[in-house]
Design a protein around this motif. Structure first.
Motif, PDB file in Angstrom:
ATOM      1  N   ASP A  24      11.436  -0.776   5.347  1.00  0.00           N
ATOM      2  CA  ASP A  24      12.117  -2.025   5.659  1.00  0.00           C
ATOM      3  C   ASP A  24      11.676  -2.569   7.010  1.00  0.00           C
ATOM      4  OD1 ASP A  24      13.340  -1.717   3.294  1.00  0.00           O
ATOM      5  OD2 ASP A  24      15.323  -1.193   4.084  1.00  0.00           O
ATOM      6  N   GLN A  25      11.512  -1.663   7.949  1.00  0.00           N
ATOM      7  CA  GLN A  25      11.125  -2.125   9.267  1.00  0.00           C
ATOM      8  C   GLN A  25       9.708  -2.687   9.261  1.00  0.00           C
ATOM      9  OE1 GLN A  25      11.043   0.637  12.499  1.00  0.00           O
ATOM     10  NE2 GLN A  25      11.205  -1.024  13.994  1.00  0.00           N
ATOM     11  N   LEU A  26       8.842  -2.039   8.513  1.00  0.00           N
ATOM     12  CA  LEU A  26       7.462  -2.538   8.423  1.00  0.00           C
ATOM     13  C   LEU A  26       7.433  -3.933   7.807  1.00  0.00           C
ATOM     14  CD1 LEU A  26       4.426  -2.081   8.737  1.00  0.00           C
ATOM     15  CD2 LEU A  26       4.420  -1.068   6.460  1.00  0.00           C
ATOM     16  N   ILE A  27       8.215  -4.096   6.755  1.00  0.00           N
ATOM     17  CA  ILE A  27       8.272  -5.405   6.093  1.00  0.00           C
ATOM     18  C   ILE A  27       8.771  -6.470   7.068  1.00  0.00           C
ATOM     19  CG2 ILE A  27       9.524  -6.722   4.335  1.00  0.00           C
ATOM     20  CD1 ILE A  27       9.339  -4.129   2.604  1.00  0.00           C
ATOM     21  N   TYR A  28       9.781  -6.107   7.823  1.00  0.00           N
ATOM     22  CA  TYR A  28      10.315  -7.033   8.808  1.00  0.00           C
ATOM     23  C   TYR A  28       9.223  -7.441   9.802  1.00  0.00           C
ATOM     24  CZ  TYR A  28      12.908  -8.664  12.884  1.00  0.00           C
ATOM     25  OH  TYR A  28      13.345  -9.387  13.949  1.00  0.00           O
ATOM     26  N   PRO A  48      -0.054   8.448   5.601  1.00  0.00           N
ATOM     27  CA  PRO A  48       1.394   8.300   5.821  1.00  0.00           C
ATOM     28  C   PRO A  48       1.927   6.985   5.264  1.00  0.00           C
ATOM     29  CG  PRO A  48       0.333   9.068   7.827  1.00  0.00           C
ATOM     30  CD  PRO A  48      -0.764   8.761   6.851  1.00  0.00           C
ATOM     31  N   LEU A  49       1.155   5.920   5.428  1.00  0.00           N
ATOM     32  CA  LEU A  49       1.592   4.624   4.932  1.00  0.00           C
ATOM     33  C   LEU A  49       1.727   4.648   3.408  1.00  0.00           C
ATOM     34  CD1 LEU A  49       2.247   1.708   5.714  1.00  0.00           C
ATOM     35  CD2 LEU A  49      -0.158   1.158   5.464  1.00  0.00           C
ATOM     36  N   ASP A  50       0.773   5.329   2.790  1.00  0.00           N
ATOM     37  CA  ASP A  50       0.805   5.483   1.335  1.00  0.00           C
ATOM     38  C   ASP A  50       2.093   6.111   0.834  1.00  0.00           C
ATOM     39  OD1 ASP A  50      -1.276   4.461  -0.057  1.00  0.00           O
ATOM     40  OD2 ASP A  50      -2.643   6.128   0.381  1.00  0.00           O
ATOM     41  N   ARG A  51       2.639   7.007   1.636  1.00  0.00           N
ATOM     42  CA  ARG A  51       3.831   7.725   1.193  1.00  0.00           C
ATOM     43  C   ARG A  51       5.078   6.849   1.195  1.00  0.00           C
ATOM     44  NH1 ARG A  51       0.356   9.747  -0.094  1.00  0.00           N
ATOM     45  NH2 ARG A  51      -0.625  11.731   0.442  1.00  0.00           N
ATOM     46  N   ILE A  52       5.053   5.751   1.955  1.00  0.00           N
ATOM     47  CA  ILE A  52       6.280   4.960   2.043  1.00  0.00           C
ATOM     48  C   ILE A  52       6.132   3.556   1.457  1.00  0.00           C
ATOM     49  CG2 ILE A  52       7.171   6.198   4.044  1.00  0.00           C
ATOM     50  CD1 ILE A  52       6.419   3.536   5.556  1.00  0.00           C
ATOM     51  N   ALA A  53       4.918   3.098   1.310  1.00  0.00           N
ATOM     52  CA  ALA A  53       4.731   1.761   0.743  1.00  0.00           C
ATOM     53  C   ALA A  53       3.448   1.774  -0.061  1.00  0.00           C
ATOM     54  CB  ALA A  53       4.632   0.727   1.858  1.00  0.00           C
ATOM     55  N   ASN A  54       3.275   0.764  -0.899  1.00  0.00           N
ATOM     56  CA  ASN A  54       2.005   0.688  -1.601  1.00  0.00           C
ATOM     57  C   ASN A  54       1.381  -0.687  -1.388  1.00  0.00           C
ATOM     58  OD1 ASN A  54       3.592  -0.907  -3.248  1.00  0.00           O
ATOM     59  ND2 ASN A  54       4.006   0.815  -4.629  1.00  0.00           N
ATOM     60  N   VAL A  55       0.217  -0.863  -1.954  1.00  0.00           N
ATOM     61  CA  VAL A  55      -0.516  -2.095  -1.700  1.00  0.00           C
ATOM     62  C   VAL A  55       0.307  -3.310  -2.114  1.00  0.00           C
ATOM     63  CG1 VAL A  55      -2.610  -3.382  -2.219  1.00  0.00           C
ATOM     64  CG2 VAL A  55      -2.697  -0.911  -1.953  1.00  0.00           C
TER      65      VAL A  55
END
Lengths: 616, 511
Positions: A24-28, A48-55
């Protein structure tokens, strides 16, 4: 497998919340730069990014193209560039080059740097020096914690080790404190904190300050106890070959961010596969903590059971087959796939290990741990070096020798170093300097022989032996008192006793019954005593810096609740899968549940590699 | 306790930075938080005198408190202390003793200055005519809110704000004393990010000589500075620093390290040559000399061999094309290369293995292992054999090896030596158990059979019969040996015509 587990183990908290928070914070943050933009990601942030979000998450927030940071001129045509990076000077310099090149070409773009988990003043200073400050907006993505599994959380900061323990740079202390603070806020309040090591103390202080600065909401604690430990308290354990399944897989195939890539030798096809290794994989979950020698038997039993389950369909009528297909077949197929994967991996590991005389290597390690036939060990290491077997392995053994023997005799040190440089290149002079500075590979100083004797009998005549070398000339090295510690804590079981690896009796099983990992032994002892009382001699040998504190809010009333049996163990400087297995074992024995928080998952190779310095 | 007291001596300083605009990016929320804290801290403000007593207390760990570092932290923390009991106690993290000897001010003045608040006069002070009114606005207004309008942070407040990532201005810390206070508080706060930030400021505003001098007694700050210079690749300043500190060993290594970034081999060689005059410790000096000599030689060998290879006249290069350049390889790799391509060359030649061995003082064992591997790779078994051969005083040859024969077998086997070659060496393994296990692994049947025969172990021999192929020479041999038992017991006459039979007749099976 079938361990005599205590049935009343408490449930682990749900850490997927941490992932949601980070996402959520990244999206913000991405939304702070509206419109289409290209995103550049630091190479080591990609997994690490892959583990929490995708393309698609990124695309939804108008990320057009994704690039890896490669320190080369960029080809992007976008008018907005976003950089998602670790706060490293080199990376910021590169971004400045990009921006300055655009300026020179008369091209206007908007730039945004998102530092994770935080920004450093030194990075902003680079922006200022390069005349880019103001042209670039900066933000922080407080992505401190990545849950790798139900009970493993990683900060994914492998550089923590080198920065702290080699360079003596405390830049990550607050990061560690913040990570702890996040856990405290979401899963706390903690009632008791134990710890040992200089950086553990500092991280504790940082955390405590952040708690005082923030607001504390009264809530039901899910984690009661915390144990903080510096990696340099126990260098022996990460230097040992791992023989528990998960550790062995990490040693051989390298697990990256909870994921491993198996080559064609494992899949026995022409395809490589990437597999997530965690508790979701039911086959893996049952063997991950097992000594490797048990794994084959287990897998073949499993294969037989599977065969039986498949065979059930014979003699079924149509209706039964229908049910079978809709209810069981999918599960069986899944299990079949996993099973063949792990059988393939086991075979491949077996082959690799037989090829490199694993038995002899283990024998040498065990002798070093036991302090037995040291001359033979030195000869073994020497031949290892002479034959250029493995640069990393040779160094690992040298370090293990040095740590267990409290330094090498000057004669041995000189001779082994000379031979090492001949075999692997004189450039490694720099590596040896690093190892010396970190205290991993040192020469015994004249006049120390007595001290070695003292430490062997486990008695200290004076404080000289326990004294830190820390204050001496920029070195963070401290003396190792492994022999004395081993005796005091009974780390090396008597070798004449038979050790049944199928029915482990203590944590030593993770090293074939030859050694109880010091780090985990400390956790066990401190939890048992609820503090360091009675361990004075041990902490002295560990150069002090131990602490135990109770929160004023965490009184007796809470002590009975389940959370008090959920213990968070935080390793500052990395921990190995073997240590995690040992703690899981301890948890089953004592009715605890351990959550391991680590700055990174490490193993002997990674550990040594961070200290190499033979490249520009 | 954070109220400012007008101090005549500091007046110029405060009026100076009055003109400075403080850009605060903090959002509403963090201000709210600050205000809240400030409100909480009012009590502490009123009871400021108690702070002195705090120093007398004993910390939770039972360690005696009142050390310099303890106090500095204590006071550093006091400006954000809240009136409630802290949930968790403070612990005495190790702080290097703050040395004041170079700073030119006394300890007592330092702490007095601290507990009584900042040394600087605030804008409010200068605006209001009377210092008597000083307390009133502060008590009415949460102090941190008020602080947001004036850039009047004391060193410890500044450090505290920096830790929280809030914007600050360091420009007003102009006296050496202030700069060092800033540095010491950042070190006491254990936040490397802040320490480095302060150091960057100090680097900009202090001469090298002064900065180096002050860092010498501040090891933690020094480590941060060295790391910062390493990361920014400020090699020149780093070398100067190390020289000033007398850290010769680090300095020469740093200089030596530069060779890694020189790609051109001739330039690299010349650079290494220039390193030879650096004051390395004795051992390392020899290593660097070797490095230079080796590279010099590799460049020559590479040029010669490259030419020979391109010329296409040398069979070796044709049969075994070189896979990579030998330049920048380790010494042992070079030795292996020379054992592979230049084995027969006379010692006078640069690429002769013997020459390399002598130039670089390679140990017998090391030389032996490398030559063995190289010749085995080429399947030059006669060379391999010759490596072991030594004559004793009677002129008989026997095989001798500086490494154990099991190791020899391992090396040969890794270079895919055939069984006939392997078994010669397996037979020389002293330890019977090891010999058997090696022979089993490598399928050297003869050795196993002979060993069992020597052990007079009929049962093992019988058992082994099942493991060899039916009708093979090995099986026949086993049968002969087993049969011999019968014959040997019936006939004791020696038949000198055949050694083999003679041996057979000696067997007295133990089972």
């Amino acid at each position: 497998m079938a361990h005599s587990a205590r049935r009343d183990s408490p449930e682990l908290p749900d850490f997927s919340l941490l992932k949601r928070l980070a996402r959520d914070q990244l999206i913000y943050l991405l939304e702070q730069l509206p419109g289409k933009k290209d995103l550049f990601i630091d190479a080591d942030l990609m997994s690490p990014l892959d583990r929490i979000a995708n393309v698609s998450t990124l695309k939804q927030h108008e990320v057009d193209k994704l690039y890896k940071v490669e320190y080369k001129p960029i080809v992007s045509t976008s008018d907005q560039l976003c950089f998602l990076i670790r706060p490293r000077i080199q990376t910021v310099k590169w971004i400045c080059d990009v921006a300055n090149a655009d300026k020179a070409a008369g091209r206007f773009r908007r730039y945004k740097i998102i530092f994770t988990p935080q920004k450093f003043y030194a990075c902003e200073a680079v922006l200022e020096e390069q005349g880019i400050f103001g042209d670039v907006t900066t933000d922080e993505w407080a992505f401190y914690l990545l849950p790798l599994d139900d009970d493993i959380i990683s900060l994914e900061l492998p550089e923590f080790f080198r920065d702290n323990f080699l360079a003596g740079d405390q830049r990550w202390v607050r990061t560690a404190g913040s990570a702890l603070h996040l856990l405290h806020t979401v899963y706390g309040p903690f009632s008791k904190i134990h710890g040992i090591g200089r950086f553990s103390k500092m991280a504790y202080e940082s955390w405590r300050e952040q708690v005082e600065e923030g607001e504390t909401k009264a809530r039901q604690a899910e984690i009661g106890k915390v144990f903080l430990i510096d990696r340099d308290v126990d260098y022996v354990t990460p230097l040992c070959s791992q023989v528990v399944y998960e550790g062995l897989v990490d040693d051989i195939f390298r697990i990256k961010c909870g994921c491993v890539e198996f080559g064609t030798d494992v899949t026995s096809s022409d395809k490589r596969v990437k597999v997530m290794l965690n508790s979701q994989d039911k086959v893996f979950d049952e063997i991950r903590n097992e000594h490797f020698s048990n794994v084959f038997g287990f897998l073949s039993q499993k294969a037989k059971n599977l065969q039986t389950a498949y065979d059930k369909r014979r003699g079924m009528d149509i209706q039964q087959i229908k049910t079978f297909v809709s209810e069981e077949l999918k599960g069986l197929k899944q299990e079949h796939r996993l099973l063949s994967l792990h059988i393939g991996a086991s075979e491949s590991m077996m082959k690799k290990k037989t090829k490199q005389d694993f038995q002899e290597l283990l024998k040498t390690e065990h002798s070093l741990l036991e302090g037995f036939e040291i001359r033979e060990c030195i000869t073994f290491i020497e031949e290892h070096i002479n034959r250029q077997v493995s640069m990393i392995e040779s160094l690992r053994l040298l370090c293990l020798l040095s740590i267990t023997e409290n330094g090498l005799l000057p004669k041995d040190y000189r001779s082994l170093k000379a031979q090492y440089l001949q075999s692997y290149g004189v450039d490694h002079l720099l590596t040896f300097a690093n190892l010396k500075q970190s205290g991993l590979l040192v020469e015994q100083q004249p006049g120390e022989t007595l001290t070695v004797m003292e430490s062997k009998v486990g008695k200290l005549v004076n404080d000289k032996a326990a004294g830190k070398l820390t204050d001496a000339f920029s070195s963070l090295a401290k003396k190792s008192h492994f022999r004395a510690l081993s005796k005091k804590l009974n780390l090396v079981p008597k070798s004449d006793e038979e050790y049944d690896l199928r029915v482990p009796r203590d944590m030593a099983y993770i090293f074939s019954g030859a050694y109880v990992p010091l780090s985990c032994k400390l956790v066990e002892q401190v939890l048992e005593r609820d503090g360091w009382t009675g361990l004075e001699e041990v902490t002295r040998l560990l150069n002090g810096h131990e602490f135990s504190v109770t929160g004023s809010s965490g009184g007796e009333s809470r002590a009975k609740n389940d959370a008090q049996r959920i213990v968070l163990v935080m390793f500052l400087g990395g921990c190995t899968f073997s240590e995690i297995s040992a703690l899981r074992f301890l948890g089953r024995e004592r009715g605890y549940k351990f959550i391991v928080v680590t700055t990174a998952i490490t193993n002997s190779s990674r550990f040594i590699e961070t200290l190499l310095d033979n490249h520009a | 306790m954070m109220k400012s007291k007008p101090d005549e001596e500091d007046y110029w300083n405060s009026s100076k930075f009055k003109a400075f605009t403080f850009d605060d990016e903090d959002d509403e929320f963090s201000r709210l938080k600050e205000s809240k804290q400030a409100v909480n801290s009012i009590r502490g403000l009123v009871e400021e005198d108690d702070d002195e007593d705090d120093v007398e207390k004993v910390s939770w760990s039972g360690e005696p408190v009142g050390s310099i570092s303890w106090s500095v932290r204590e006071t550093a923390a006091s400006n954000h202390r809240t009136d409630r009991e802290p949930a968790f106690p403070k612990i005495n993290t190790e702080t290097p003793p703050l040395s004041r000897s170079h700073s030119g001010y006394s300890l007592s003045s330092l702490f007095k200055g601290k507990t009584k608040g900042g040394n600087f006069q605030s804008i409010t002070d200068t605006l209001s005519d009377s210092s008597v009114r000083l307390y009133a606005p502060e008590l009415r207004k949460p102090k941190s809110e008020y602080k947001d309008y004036v850039s009047d942070w004391s060193p410890e407040e500044t450090v505290h704000r920096m830790k929280q990532g809030k914007s600050v201005s360091l420009e007003k810390f102009r006296s050496l004393q202030d700069k060092l206070l800033l540095l010491d508080f950042s070190v006491a706060a254990h936040d490397g990010n802040v320490i480095t930030a302060v150091l960057i400021y100090l680097k900009r505003t202090l001469s090298k000589e002064v900065l180096f001098r002050e860092l010498e007694s501040r090891q933690t700050a020094l480590r941060h500075f060295i790391h910062y210079l390493t990361e920014t690749r400020d090699q020149k300043l780093l070398l100067e620093l190390l020289r000033a500190l007398g850290r010769t060993e680090d300095m020469v290594l740093l200089q030596y390290k530069e060779h890694l970034s020189i790609a051109d081999e001739n330039k690299r060689r010349d650079f290494l040559k220039s390193c030879l005059s650096l004051p390395f410790p004795a051992d390392d000096s020899a290593h660097v000399q070797d490095h230079y000599t080796l590279l010099e030689r590799q460049i020559i060998i590479e040029a010669t061999d490259g030419q020979a290879e391109r010329g296409g006249k040398v069979e070796m290069f044709h049969k075994f094309p070189r896979r990579a350049s030998i330049v920048n390889m380790p010494l042992i790799t070079t030795l292996y290369y020379c054992c592979f391509y230049h084995y027969e060359e006379p010692e006078g030649s640069f690429s002769s293995p013997l020459n390399i061995r002598h130039t670089f003082r390679i140990s017998e064992k090391q030389f032996f292992v490398t030559a063995l591997a190289a010749r085995a790779k080429l399947k030059a078994w006669s060379d391999v054999d010759a490596l072991f051969t030594c004559r004793n005083w009677l002129g008989f040859t026997r095989k001798r090896s500086p490494v154990t024969f099991s190791r020899v077998v391992d090396i040969l086997q890794k270079n895919s030596a055939p069984t006939q070659v392997l078994q010669d060496y397996v037979a020389l393994v002293d330890d019977v158990t090891l010999r058997i296990s090696l022979a089993q692994k490598l399928k050297c049947h003869d050795i196993i059979i002979n060993t069992y025969r020597d052990l007079k172990d009929r049962q093992l021999l019988l058992g082994y019969r099942g493991k060899v192929e039916i009708g093979s020479a090995e099986e026949r041999k086993i049968i002969e040996l087993l049969d011999n038992q019968v014959r040997s017991s019936s006939s004791s006459s020696s038949s000198s015509s055949c050694d083999f039979l003679f041996l057979l007749q000696q067997i007295r099976w133990k089972n």
